[in-house]
Design an enzyme around this catalytic site. Structure first.
Site, PDB file in Angstrom:
ATOM      1  CB  CYS A 264      -0.968  -0.033   1.182  1.00 17.04           C
ATOM      2  SG  CYS A 264      -2.305   1.171   1.051  1.00 17.04           S
ATOM      3  CG  HIS A 349      -4.270  -3.707   2.548  1.00 19.23           C
ATOM      4  ND1 HIS A 349      -3.582  -3.287   3.675  1.00 19.23           N
ATOM      5  CD2 HIS A 349      -4.621  -2.592   1.871  1.00 19.23           C
ATOM      6  CE1 HIS A 349      -3.532  -1.962   3.673  1.00 19.23           C
ATOM      7  NE2 HIS A 349      -4.155  -1.518   2.603  1.00 19.23           N
ATOM      8  CD  GLU A 351      -2.652  -6.289   5.164  1.00 18.15           C
ATOM      9  OE1 GLU A 351      -3.255  -5.233   5.375  1.00 18.15           O
ATOM     10  OE2 GLU A 351      -1.979  -6.488   4.125  1.00 18.15           O
TER      11      GLU A 351
END
Length: 377
Positions: A264, A349, A351
């Protein structure tokens, strides 16, 4: 309690506060996730923003301590179609309203979120204000116009940690020593730059056996190298990457010396360090259902995203930097890698938290890169 939402272009909506009195000014953006509102609220990337959820019923499963992505709530206000006052979930410890009130964040419901989102999609993200204190639309529009906005602002300084910390038992551990972790990654030492990091990025690296140390965004290259890490991780964060002071110079000193993985804002900072530039997207990408194509494998990944700026690949040397991922909605850059140095990054993202798990392989790629670097040194 009546609340008025006003945009800088004069558009006005009327709703009701479900958290009490308050006023907040910021950039109005929308998120298309159907769940995960707690992770959205605790994501530091939303600093300075007023967040509108497109899914109409919010608050159904309450709030729990396990789903925190930071220690605070970062949007200035949270706007929904219909707040659910009676959460039902065995993990819930408090209601959404109680959570927002505890953190001093205004919550508003009871207006046409579809109309607001469609307006932003057409006109672009813009300055806005929501208030229960001032109900005069003309005055609120003027306040929104006078807010300086996010472009050129260093928002990272508002959210980055002030001192280093490690990670243990799913919690931050103050101190300047790497976490002690045993696992498949052979105790690889990873320095994580905190530009507004989400906890799940730390959790995943720790769960894979990495020894992690989170450091402030202002940490210089000499300090990093003195720690003798195996790799450097660049986190997500809020605002305009071009407004963040000092980080690009630090990254240029680190490139080529250690493996680097950026996510990001970290991805955008790498783009600037490579010599490129960034630009502001019309209304940004925010949600847990964004399609991205991996150009290296040909696979499509459904991704979690939250960003309003993007790397301009036309400003980078194609002999040095390769585009690896593209957004299938607008063909913008979603990933890149350096052809000579051990550095790669993605705009989205991997994650998740919230969102799909399609892109977790990127953490394994980073670990493989660090292991290869360790073998070669």
């Amino acid at each position: 309690m009546k609340a008025v939402i006003a945009l800088e272009d004069g558009t006005v909506f009327t709703g009701q506060s479900f958290t009490g009195r308050g006023e907040a000014v910021g950039e109005i953006v929308f998120n298309t996730s159907m769940s995960g509102y707690q992770e959205v609220l605790t994501d530091p990337s939303y600093t300075g923003q007023l967040v509108v959820m497109t899914y109409p019923l919010i608050g159904t499963y309450g709030i729990n301590p396990e789903d925190m992505e930071s220690a605070a709530v970062h949007p200035k206000a949270f706007l929904v179609k219909e707040y659910q006052r009676l959460p039902s979930n065995f993990r819930s410890r408090q209601s959404l309203a109680e959570f927002l009130q505890a953190h001093g964040v205004l919550g508003v419901e009871g207006f046409d979120t579809r109309a607001l989102v469609r307006h932003i999609r057409t006109k672009g993200a813009m300055k806005g204000i929501v208030s229960t204190e001032e109900l005069d639309a003309v005055k609120l529009v003027e306040k929104a116009k006078n807010w300086p906005g996010l472009i050129g602002q260093d928002m990272v300084r508002l959210v980055s940690c002030s001192t280093p910390y490690g990670w243990a038992d799913n919690h931050p551990v103050p101190g300047s020593s790497f976490s002690t972790t045993a696992g498949s990654a052979d105790g690889l030492k990873v320095v994580l730059f905190d530009f507004g990091i989400k906890y799940n990025q730390i959790r995943i690296l720790a769960d894979k056996g990495c020894r992690v140390l989170v450091v402030p965004a202002t940490t210089d290259a000499a300090t990093i190298m003195a720690m003798e890490p195996d790799g450097i991780f660049l986190s997500n964060g809020p605002g305009d990457p071009a407004g963040v002071e000092g980080v690009v110079s630090t990254l240029r000193q680190l490139l080529g010396r250690l493996p680097i993985f950026g996510i990001c804002l970290g991805h955008q900072m790498l783009g600037l360090a490579y010599g490129g530039s960034t630009y502001k997207l019309k209304f940004g990408h925010r949600g847990g259902n964004q399609p991205v194509k991996n150009l290296l494998s040909g696979r499509v990944e459904i991704t979690s995203q939250n960003h309003g700026f993007c790397v301009d690949m036309s400003t980078l040397d194609p002999d040095e930097v390769e585009l690896t991922h593209v957004n299938l909605n607008d063909n913008s850059c979603e990933g890149m890698r350096h052809k000579r140095w051990p550095a790669f990054s993605v705009q989205y993202h991997p994650e998740h938290a919230p969102g799909p798990h399609d892109s977790l392989y990127l953490f394994d790629r980073f670990i493989d890169m660090m292991q290869e670097h360790r073998r070669s040194t």
